[in-house]
Scaffold this motif. Structure first.
Motif, PDB file in Angstrom:
ATOM      1  N   ALA A 128       0.281   0.664   6.474  1.00 43.06           N
ATOM      2  CA  ALA A 128      -0.563   1.167   7.552  1.00 43.06           C
ATOM      3  C   ALA A 128      -1.775   0.245   7.759  1.00 43.06           C
ATOM      4  O   ALA A 128      -2.093  -0.145   8.893  1.00 43.06           O
ATOM      5  N   GLN A 129      -2.406  -0.145   6.655  1.00 41.68           N
ATOM      6  CA  GLN A 129      -3.563  -1.036   6.752  1.00 41.68           C
ATOM      7  C   GLN A 129      -3.165  -2.411   7.279  1.00 41.68           C
ATOM      8  O   GLN A 129      -3.875  -3.012   8.080  1.00 41.68           O
ATOM      9  N   ALA A 130      -2.034  -2.910   6.765  1.00 43.87           N
ATOM     10  CA  ALA A 130      -1.577  -4.243   7.144  1.00 43.87           C
ATOM     11  C   ALA A 130      -1.311  -4.304   8.641  1.00 43.87           C
ATOM     12  O   ALA A 130      -1.623  -5.302   9.297  1.00 43.87           O
ATOM     13  N   LYS A 131      -0.781  -3.233   9.173  1.00 44.85           N
ATOM     14  CA  LYS A 131      -0.461  -3.185  10.596  1.00 44.85           C
ATOM     15  C   LYS A 131      -1.734  -3.336  11.430  1.00 44.85           C
ATOM     16  O   LYS A 131      -1.764  -4.093  12.409  1.00 44.85           O
ATOM     17  N   LEU A 132      -2.784  -2.649  11.017  1.00 45.84           N
ATOM     18  CA  LEU A 132      -4.058  -2.739  11.728  1.00 45.84           C
ATOM     19  C   LEU A 132      -4.586  -4.173  11.752  1.00 45.84           C
ATOM     20  O   LEU A 132      -5.255  -4.587  12.683  1.00 45.84           O
ATOM     21  N   LEU A 133      -4.297  -4.910  10.680  1.00 42.58           N
ATOM     22  CA  LEU A 133      -4.821  -6.282  10.579  1.00 42.58           C
ATOM     23  C   LEU A 133      -3.799  -7.317  11.047  1.00 42.58           C
ATOM     24  O   LEU A 133      -3.988  -8.513  10.847  1.00 42.58           O
ATOM     25  N   ASN A 134      -2.693  -6.827  11.610  1.00 45.30           N
ATOM     26  CA  ASN A 134      -1.664  -7.724  12.102  1.00 45.30           C
ATOM     27  C   ASN A 134      -1.061  -8.583  10.969  1.00 45.30           C
ATOM     28  O   ASN A 134      -0.779  -9.765  11.152  1.00 45.30           O
ATOM     29  N   ILE A 135      -0.935  -7.990   9.805  1.00 43.67           N
ATOM     30  CA  ILE A 135      -0.344  -8.685   8.655  1.00 43.67           C
ATOM     31  C   ILE A 135       1.085  -8.191   8.538  1.00 43.67           C
ATOM     32  O   ILE A 135       1.322  -6.993   8.411  1.00 43.67           O
ATOM     33  N   ASP A 136       2.057  -9.114   8.625  1.00 45.53           N
ATOM     34  CA  ASP A 136       3.450  -8.655   8.606  1.00 45.53           C
ATOM     35  C   ASP A 136       3.944  -8.467   7.174  1.00 45.53           C
ATOM     36  O   ASP A 136       3.336  -8.908   6.203  1.00 45.53           O
ATOM     37  N   ALA A 137       5.079  -7.781   7.077  1.00 43.72           N
ATOM     38  CA  ALA A 137       5.646  -7.411   5.778  1.00 43.72           C
ATOM     39  C   ALA A 137       5.910  -8.656   4.922  1.00 43.72           C
ATOM     40  O   ALA A 137       5.753  -8.642   3.706  1.00 43.72           O
ATOM     41  N   GLU A 138       6.284  -9.747   5.592  1.00 40.71           N
ATOM     42  CA  GLU A 138       6.601 -10.991   4.885  1.00 40.71           C
ATOM     43  C   GLU A 138       5.381 -11.493   4.101  1.00 40.71           C
ATOM     44  O   GLU A 138       5.484 -11.957   2.972  1.00 40.71           O
ATOM     45  N   MET A 139       4.212 -11.365   4.724  1.00 43.67           N
ATOM     46  CA  MET A 139       2.972 -11.818   4.079  1.00 43.67           C
ATOM     47  C   MET A 139       2.638 -10.996   2.842  1.00 43.67           C
ATOM     48  O   MET A 139       1.995 -11.478   1.923  1.00 43.67           O
ATOM     49  N   LEU A 140       3.077  -9.759   2.849  1.00 45.75           N
ATOM     50  CA  LEU A 140       2.813  -8.898   1.698  1.00 45.75           C
ATOM     51  C   LEU A 140       3.690  -9.276   0.519  1.00 45.75           C
ATOM     52  O   LEU A 140       3.320  -9.103  -0.632  1.00 45.75           O
ATOM     53  N   LYS A 141       4.865  -9.800   0.827  1.00 45.57           N
ATOM     54  CA  LYS A 141       5.815 -10.165  -0.226  1.00 45.57           C
ATOM     55  C   LYS A 141       5.491 -11.514  -0.823  1.00 45.57           C
ATOM     56  O   LYS A 141       5.803 -11.801  -1.965  1.00 45.57           O
ATOM     57  N   ARG A 142       4.888 -12.385  -0.034  1.00 47.75           N
ATOM     58  CA  ARG A 142       4.641 -13.753  -0.496  1.00 47.75           C
ATOM     59  C   ARG A 142       3.590 -13.774  -1.607  1.00 47.75           C
ATOM     60  O   ARG A 142       2.791 -12.860  -1.736  1.00 47.75           O
ATOM     61  N   PRO A 143       3.599 -14.865  -2.419  1.00 42.52           N
ATOM     62  CA  PRO A 143       2.569 -14.967  -3.451  1.00 42.52           C
ATOM     63  C   PRO A 143       1.174 -14.990  -2.814  1.00 42.52           C
ATOM     64  O   PRO A 143       1.011 -15.482  -1.694  1.00 42.52           O
TER      65      PRO A 143
END
Lengths: 251, 431
Positions: A128-143
């Motif tokens: 939910a937070q990532a969406k607000l900041l336009n951070i995609d799921a891929e960025m969350l998985k990356r180191p």
């Protein structure tokens, strides 16, 4: 909330005094900005408050809600509610961004005696937070921060800030290296966290960030001291005339 | 006063004493290969610290007539590959344990025991050959000793795609054990197998695994060495890699008074791939820790890729050694050779000794190598702590981060996860 009194700091390894008596109080719910020329001690102030090594406090105090920050380890300061958004976020290869975030959130909760967040619940919150900041799921998985662009790194800092829910946020030149769109995104993220209770200390060179994150109070720092304090108009004055006039006026 | 003995006499005496303490196996299809190995060993002699490739690692404990006792680790951890569906072959102190092992039949595989193979076997004419070839240009006498004296091992012939990995489990139950095992894995063209190894094996353990890969064959090898603090081990992998074949090997070493892992990879075909990686964590706080990776990769074919990735985390006076070589033979054009060895020294007492070597006789190749040692990055540590991660946990995260490149060499995600879990547990015990 954050009270800095007569803070004196020198470098640990050399005889170089950086902060020469800083006095500053950030009230709950307020946004304070610190502006100042290069080498004035702005970043040092943020590092000393968050507990980075290499500095020696030779005098003064810094308290958060009455607790002395300068006696705490960096992780204790974080658990007490302090957050520093880095000017240069650090790349940590081999540690997933999500793992890092969850480790941090749960470590803080543990330190405060609160229950840990389950993986599933955490995932929901992050998404939910990532969406607000336009951070995609891929960025969350990356180191952590590895291969992130400058804008992605800064957005990732704000994501951490949102997840950790600090009482007091320090933003160290969060606008550096950002284009206008990225800056707006970051500013929106910060503004979303302004809830009337949280304090902010925004360190910046330029007025433009303050167009997006509107400060209540602006301080000018030079040669290790706060030399002038005023309202938002002070930032515009700097933008128009530079620091020379203010420096001359004070001397 | 008597004149000091010449070194060659000392070496011969050392070798004779070691051989005298052994009960050499007799007969069977390996008899000619064993006789040949014995003759080679007598000519070559066991290693001493004066040998170039034993300068950083003292072989005395490995060459002595008798093994030093090693306490058996009482271990509460579940077996490392417990969650992986695999065919288990169990050796206890070097002795095959039929009751603990699975049935040795699996589609695409023929498995037999070295000790039980009769006078005729498909491995006849193969046993010991890759080891013998791997003695040039650098002698590996403990592997020769192994070929001559191994009491058991498995002979695996892979004829197709195998549905699950084969795991060789080496249990250590007796403080006085001294074991020598020799395996031969022949992978027919197009065939594909994963071999897992785990456990300390014995108080003193000497293994050889010869791996013969046919064209388009593939071999994945993941090994977790036992955590028994006092154990000593020398392991050898000799591989012959044909055209378009893939060889990938990863070893996790945690604890152990002495570990020497040798790998001799011979890329004989074109368009082949050979990767070898290792992650090591050693803490010499109570028992000495010394771990040595000695790798020799030879490129004889064209368009081949090789990678060596070795990472060591050393603490409280632990020692890590890396001796890695890439040899590109004349005509081995378009070779892509890479080698990296890095140590993370957690204090000023630990040491990393590295000897990277490149020897290139072809002009159209790409070869690179790097070796570093350093401490935990203060900035990264502060970054994690500033987010509330306590010091010890932050250090553990950065250690895992450091080992990440080596672990990334494991293709199977479940196996990589099992390895990471082991490392996390090891780090957690040291907080």
């Amino acid at each position: 909330m954050l009270e800095i009194k007569n803070l004196h700091v020198k470098l640990e390894e050399e005889d170089k005094v950086i902060l020469k008596g800083v006095d500053l109080t950030v009230e709950a719910g307020k946004v304070h900005a610190i502006m100042g020329p290069n080498g004035s001690g702005k970043s040092t102030l943020s590092y000393v408050l968050s507990g980075r090594g290499g500095y020696e406090v030779t005098g003064g105090s810094a308290t958060l809600d009455g607790a002395e920050l300068l006696d705490m380890e960096p992780e204790e300061r974080a658990a007490a509610g302090l957050f520093l958004a880095f000017q240069y976020p650090v790349e940590i290869p081999g540690v997933g961004n999500m793992t890092f975030l969850r480790t941090a959130v749960n470590a803080q909760r543990k330190a405060r005696g609160e229950p840990e967040v389950s993986a599933a619940e955490f995932l929901k919150l992050v998404r939910a937070q990532a969406k607000l900041l336009n951070i995609d799921a891929e960025m969350l998985k990356r180191p952590v921060n590895v291969g992130f662009s400058g804008g992605e790194k800064k957005r990732n800092e704000i994501l951490q800030m949102a997840m950790l829910e600090p009482r007091m946020c320090i933003l160290d030149e969060t606008d550096s290296g950002l284009d206008v769109d990225a800056m707006r995104l970051v500013a929106d993220g910060v503004n979303a966290l302004r809830d009337g209770k949280r304090g902010f200390l925004v360190i910046t060179h330029y007025q433009r960030l303050l167009d997006h994150i509107k400060p209540d109070v602006v301080h000018i720092m030079a040669d290790g001291r706060i030399i002038k304090t005023g309202g938002p108009e002070l930032a515009r004055e700097v933008e128009e005339n530079g620091y020379a006039d203010i420096l001359a006026e004070v001397q | 006063m008597a004149a000091p003995k010449p070194r060659s006499d000392l070496r011969a005496e050392l070798t004779a004493a070691r051989l005298a303490a052994l009960d050499l196996p007799q007969g069977g299809f390996t008899a000619p290969a064993r006789a040949d190995a014995l003759a080679r060993l007598q000519a070559m002699g066991l290693p001493t610290r004066r040998d170039e490739y034993w300068k950083y690692t003292d072989p005395t404990a490995l060459t002595a007539a008798d093994a030093s006792p090693a306490a058996v680790l009482v271990d509460a951890e579940a077996p490392v590959f417990e969650a992986i569906d695999r065919l288990k072959i169990v050796f206890v102190d070097g002795v095959f344990d039929a009751a603990a092992s699975d049935d040795l039949s699996l589609e695409g595989l023929e498995i037999s025991r070295l000790a039980e193979a009769g006078d005729i076997h498909w491995a006849q004419g193969l046993y010991g050959t890759l080891e013998a070839k791997g003695q040039i240009p650098v002698a590996r006498p403990l592997a020769v000793l192994n070929s001559a004296a191994a009491t058991d091992g498995v002979l695996i012939r892979v004829t197709g795609r195998v549905s699950k990995p084969v795991e060789l489990i080496y249990r250590h139950m007796s403080e006085a054990s001294d074991a020598i095992l020799h395996h031969f894995v022949k992978i027919e063209p197009q065939a594909d197998v994963t071999v897992l190894e785990s456990g300390p094996g014995a108080s003193r353990f000497n293994t050889v695994m010869e791996v013969d890969l046919g064209a388009h064959a593939s071999f994945h090898h993941i090994r977790v060495q036992g955590r028994d603090h006092h154990r000593r081990a020398v392991t050898h992998v000799f591989a012959r890699i044909a055209s378009e074949a893939t060889f990938k090997s990863f070893t996790l070493t945690m604890n152990g008074a002495l570990t020497r892992n040798e790998a001799v990879l011979d890329i004989v075909g074109d368009h082949a791939t050979a990767h070898i990686a290792g992650a090591t964590v050693g803490d010499a706080k109570t028992v000495p820790f010394h771990q040595d990776d000695t790798v020799f990769v030879t490129h004889a074919g064209t368009h081949c890729e090789s990678r060596q990735v070795f990472k060591k985390v050393l603490k409280n006076g632990a020692t890590g050694v890396f001796q890695g070589k890439i040899l590109v033979k004349p005509g081995a054009q378009k070779t892509d050779g890479y080698q990296i060895s890095q140590a993370l020294l957690l204090d000023g007492d630990s040491q990393f000794l590295a000897k990277p070597e490149l020897e290139i006789y072809a002009d159209d190749v790409k070869c690179s190598h790097g070796s570093t040692s350093g401490a935990i990055d203060d900035t990264a540590l502060f970054y994690l702590r500033s987010r509330g991660v306590p010091l010890a946990e932050a250090q553990a995260l950065l250690v895992l981060s450091f080992l990440g490149d080596a672990i990334a060499e494991i293709e199977d995600a479940d196996i990589a996860e099992a390895i990471t879990a082991r490392l996390e547990a090891w780090l957690a015990r040291r907080r």
